[in-house]
Enzyme design. Sequence first.
Site, PDB file in Angstrom:
ATOM      1  N   ASP A 117       0.848  -1.190   0.000  1.00 38.69           N
ATOM      2  CA  ASP A 117       0.000   0.000   0.000  1.00 38.69           C
ATOM      3  C   ASP A 117       0.883   1.239   0.000  1.00 38.69           C
ATOM      4  OD1 ASP A 117      -2.152   1.646   0.082  1.00 38.69           O
ATOM      5  OD2 ASP A 117      -2.795   1.134   2.112  1.00 38.69           O
TER       6      ASP A 117
ATOM      7  N   ASP B 122      -4.045   2.422  -5.174  1.00 40.24           N
ATOM      8  CA  ASP B 122      -2.755   2.492  -4.466  1.00 40.24           C
ATOM      9  C   ASP B 122      -2.435   1.261  -3.636  1.00 40.24           C
ATOM     10  OD1 ASP B 122      -4.714   2.884  -2.588  1.00 40.24           O
ATOM     11  OD2 ASP B 122      -3.655   4.463  -1.507  1.00 40.24           O
ATOM     12  N   GLU B 123      -3.136   0.149  -3.830  1.00 37.62           N
ATOM     13  CA  GLU B 123      -2.808  -1.044  -3.057  1.00 37.62           C
ATOM     14  C   GLU B 123      -2.932  -2.305  -3.904  1.00 37.62           C
ATOM     15  OE1 GLU B 123      -5.377  -2.036   0.237  1.00 37.62           O
ATOM     16  OE2 GLU B 123      -7.046  -0.925  -0.631  1.00 37.62           O
TER      17      GLU B 123
END
Length: 424
Positions: free
Chosen positions: A12, A106-107
């Site tokens: 992340d 974003d992960e």
Amino acid sequence: MIDNNKHIIHMDQDAFFVSVELRKNPKLIGQPVIVGGGSDRGVVTSCSYEARKFGVHAAMPGRMAKQLCPQAIFVRGNMDDYSKASHEITQIIADRVPLFEKASIDEHYIDMTGMDKFFGCMKFASELRQTIIKETHLPISFGLSVNKTVSKIGTNECKPNGELEIPFPGVRNFLNPLAVHKIPGIGEATYKKLSEMGVRRIQTLAEIPKDLMFKILGQHGLALWQKANGIDLSNVVPYRERKSIGTQTTFENDSMDISKMKAILSGMVTNLAYELRSQQKLTACITVTIRYSNFETVTQQSRIPYTSLDSFLIAKAHDLFKTLYKKRMLLRLIGVKLSHLVSGFEQIGLYQTSEEEYDLYQAMDKVRNHYGIESVVKACIVKRPERDENGKVIKYNPRKKKADESEHPPASKKSRIRTFINTE
């Protein structure tokens, strides 16, 4: 039961949107930066860890963030930049791992099960993290454990810019002392209900009989009980980028009106091209499908230079339709598909595209983004205005329309293309 043979990595980005802004403007490093929330009615999208020390967090009203941190620097943000940065990270991961799932912008979840026989999973994850930081200059953290839930909690515990491994024997010892709201899937309403029950720690939730949790919160309660006990049977879903988009429609009444078919094709291609540009993609192949009234279906496709412009695609669609429609028979279905998609932007001046034409498409897209996809449509798919017995256009009268609607309630709203198709 917990599958102790799995090795799942959860990666992340740390304050992703802010990190991208810091990469663009290093002068902001060390400052309380807030993305979004600049106006009184705005909402905070992301904030730096310096701003979080003042109590600022994502989804907070911008006005409250200003009160908590008056010295904060507000940045409007640019989703295009964030999408590009996300693609950079995804590409690095895709080139190096056997199986991964992109959970959000974003992960990522990475399944390294079985790879520990060749090299240590923790060593691999650490090297991958360093590679991402080196190539993108963006901070990232990860957790490594036996399933997605424990790995995600581990990532959140070691942020910012950290890495943490929770092996199978230590899962319960790691989870038990943590606050219950750190379990993914617990929102404000659920946390309030658990607090009323006296449940503050994950250990307390894990010790409640699962039948009681099911009685109180249903299936959601049962899922939370499993997560509190370190159980998560969900698999890492392989990430595949979308390779084609398309649409088709079946007519209410079979038709052989060529001008109508071309108008429908134009409307379909216009919507698909807008979707392409919205996703920052280009197509290299267009396919047109028609179905005759006897259910015979024929398809024709053509490879084209990479593009996302309406005029070029519409012309190709019309050419394919002309090649396809050879029988003097009624049609019952028509469809268009754009495939071989890649990420990118149109090259101005390439393939005889003028800068003025490209500016026109950008202006039209802005209108659609604000007022909806059907706020700007091709004139050929709009019904002609009604005329009286003298041939004059009947002007719009809102009072008359309101009276007519009271007597004859309107049917469910349809798209312009669908309405055009359904008219005689």
